[in-house]
Motif scaffolding. Structure first.
Motif, short mmCIF file in Angstrom:
data_model
loop_
_atom_site.label_atom_id
_atom_site.label_comp_id
_atom_site.label_asym_id
_atom_site.label_seq_id
_atom_site.Cartn_x
_atom_site.Cartn_y
_atom_site.Cartn_z
N GLU A 107 0.04 74.22 16.63
CA GLU A 107 -0.45 75.44 17.26
C GLU A 107 0.66 76.06 18.09
OE1 GLU A 107 -3.95 76.89 20.37
OE2 GLU A 107 -3.96 74.83 19.61
N VAL A 108 0.79 77.36 18.02
CA VAL A 108 1.75 78.08 18.86
C VAL A 108 1.11 78.24 20.23
CG1 VAL A 108 3.04 80.22 19.19
CG2 VAL A 108 2.74 79.29 16.88
N VAL A 109 1.75 77.67 21.26
CA VAL A 109 1.16 77.73 22.60
C VAL A 109 1.85 78.73 23.52
CG1 VAL A 109 0.11 75.44 22.51
CG2 VAL A 109 2.42 75.68 23.39
N SER A 110 3.08 79.09 23.22
CA SER A 110 3.74 80.15 24.00
C SER A 110 4.94 80.70 23.25
CB SER A 110 4.14 79.67 25.39
OG SER A 110 5.22 78.76 25.32
N LEU A 111 5.30 81.92 23.63
CA LEU A 111 6.44 82.64 23.05
C LEU A 111 7.16 83.36 24.17
CD1 LEU A 111 4.47 84.57 20.30
CD2 LEU A 111 6.06 82.74 19.82
N ARG A 112 8.47 83.42 24.07
CA ARG A 112 9.22 84.30 24.98
C ARG A 112 10.57 84.62 24.36
NH1 ARG A 112 13.46 82.51 27.92
NH2 ARG A 112 13.65 80.28 28.33
N GLU A 113 11.00 85.82 24.62
CA GLU A 113 12.32 86.20 24.12
C GLU A 113 13.38 85.47 24.92
OE1 GLU A 113 13.02 90.27 23.35
OE2 GLU A 113 10.97 90.65 22.71
N SER A 114 14.48 85.14 24.28
CA SER A 114 15.58 84.48 24.97
C SER A 114 16.26 85.48 25.90
CB SER A 114 16.60 83.95 23.96
OG SER A 114 17.75 83.46 24.62
N ARG A 115 16.51 85.04 27.12
CA ARG A 115 17.19 85.92 28.09
C ARG A 115 18.69 86.03 27.81
NH1 ARG A 115 12.81 83.88 31.14
NH2 ARG A 115 13.74 81.89 31.67
N SER A 116 19.26 84.98 27.20
CA SER A 116 20.70 84.97 26.98
C SER A 116 21.10 85.27 25.54
CB SER A 116 21.27 83.62 27.39
OG SER A 116 20.70 82.58 26.62
#
Length: 150
Positions: A107-116
């Motif tokens: 299950e996908v529990v979170s996503l975030r774009e890479s800051r770097s």
């Protein structure tokens, strides 16, 4: 690519992986020996019969973890991952024995774009392994650095 790009994932997305795997004695003994783990719990049937509540050898939990994550790769990250960033909250709520057949759900529990890294994002998966009786035998959260769509 069999794997998905960062934008193709969404929180709550569930993968019921089609691949199942029966764990063999050879898997357990080879993995345990290759990783220099001398625990009788994995290698000595007589010791386990006489001195453990299970009465038989347990499959090495590091093998179980690797197997449940490995089964997930084809549907999720094959060819689209940059790196495995880590495993968290690894749990083994029930033992795995020789002859158990494991299936995996992710299950996908979170996503975030890479800051770097603007061309990449981080997906956190929760992988759950079940034996042939439907008993949960392993869980972990895995953070994967994923490519965005080119």
């Amino acid at each position: 690519m069999a794997g998905l790009y960062f934008e193709q994932f969404h929180v709550g997305q569930i993968f019921d992986h089609a691949i199942r795997r029966t764990v063999t004695e050879a898997d357990n003994v080879f993995f345990t020996a290759l990783t220099h783990n001398p625990a009788a719990l994995h290698l000595d049937e007589e010791y386990c019969r006489e001195h453990t509540e299970f009465g038989q050898r347990l499959v090495n939990s590091a093998f179980t973890l690797g197997l449940i994550v490995g089964i997930s790769v084809g549907d999720t990250t094959l060819g689209t991952t940059v790196a495995n960033l880590g495993w968290d909250e690894v749990r083994f709520p029930a033992p795995v024995f020789h002859g158990d057949t494991l299936r995996v759900q992710s299950e996908v529990v979170s996503l975030r774009e890479s800051r770097s890294r603007p061309s990449q994002g981080i997906v956190v998966f929760e992988h759950r392994g079940y034996n042939q009786r439907g008993t949960l035998v392993a869980t972990c959260k895995r953070s994967a650095l994923m490519l965005k769509t080119p």
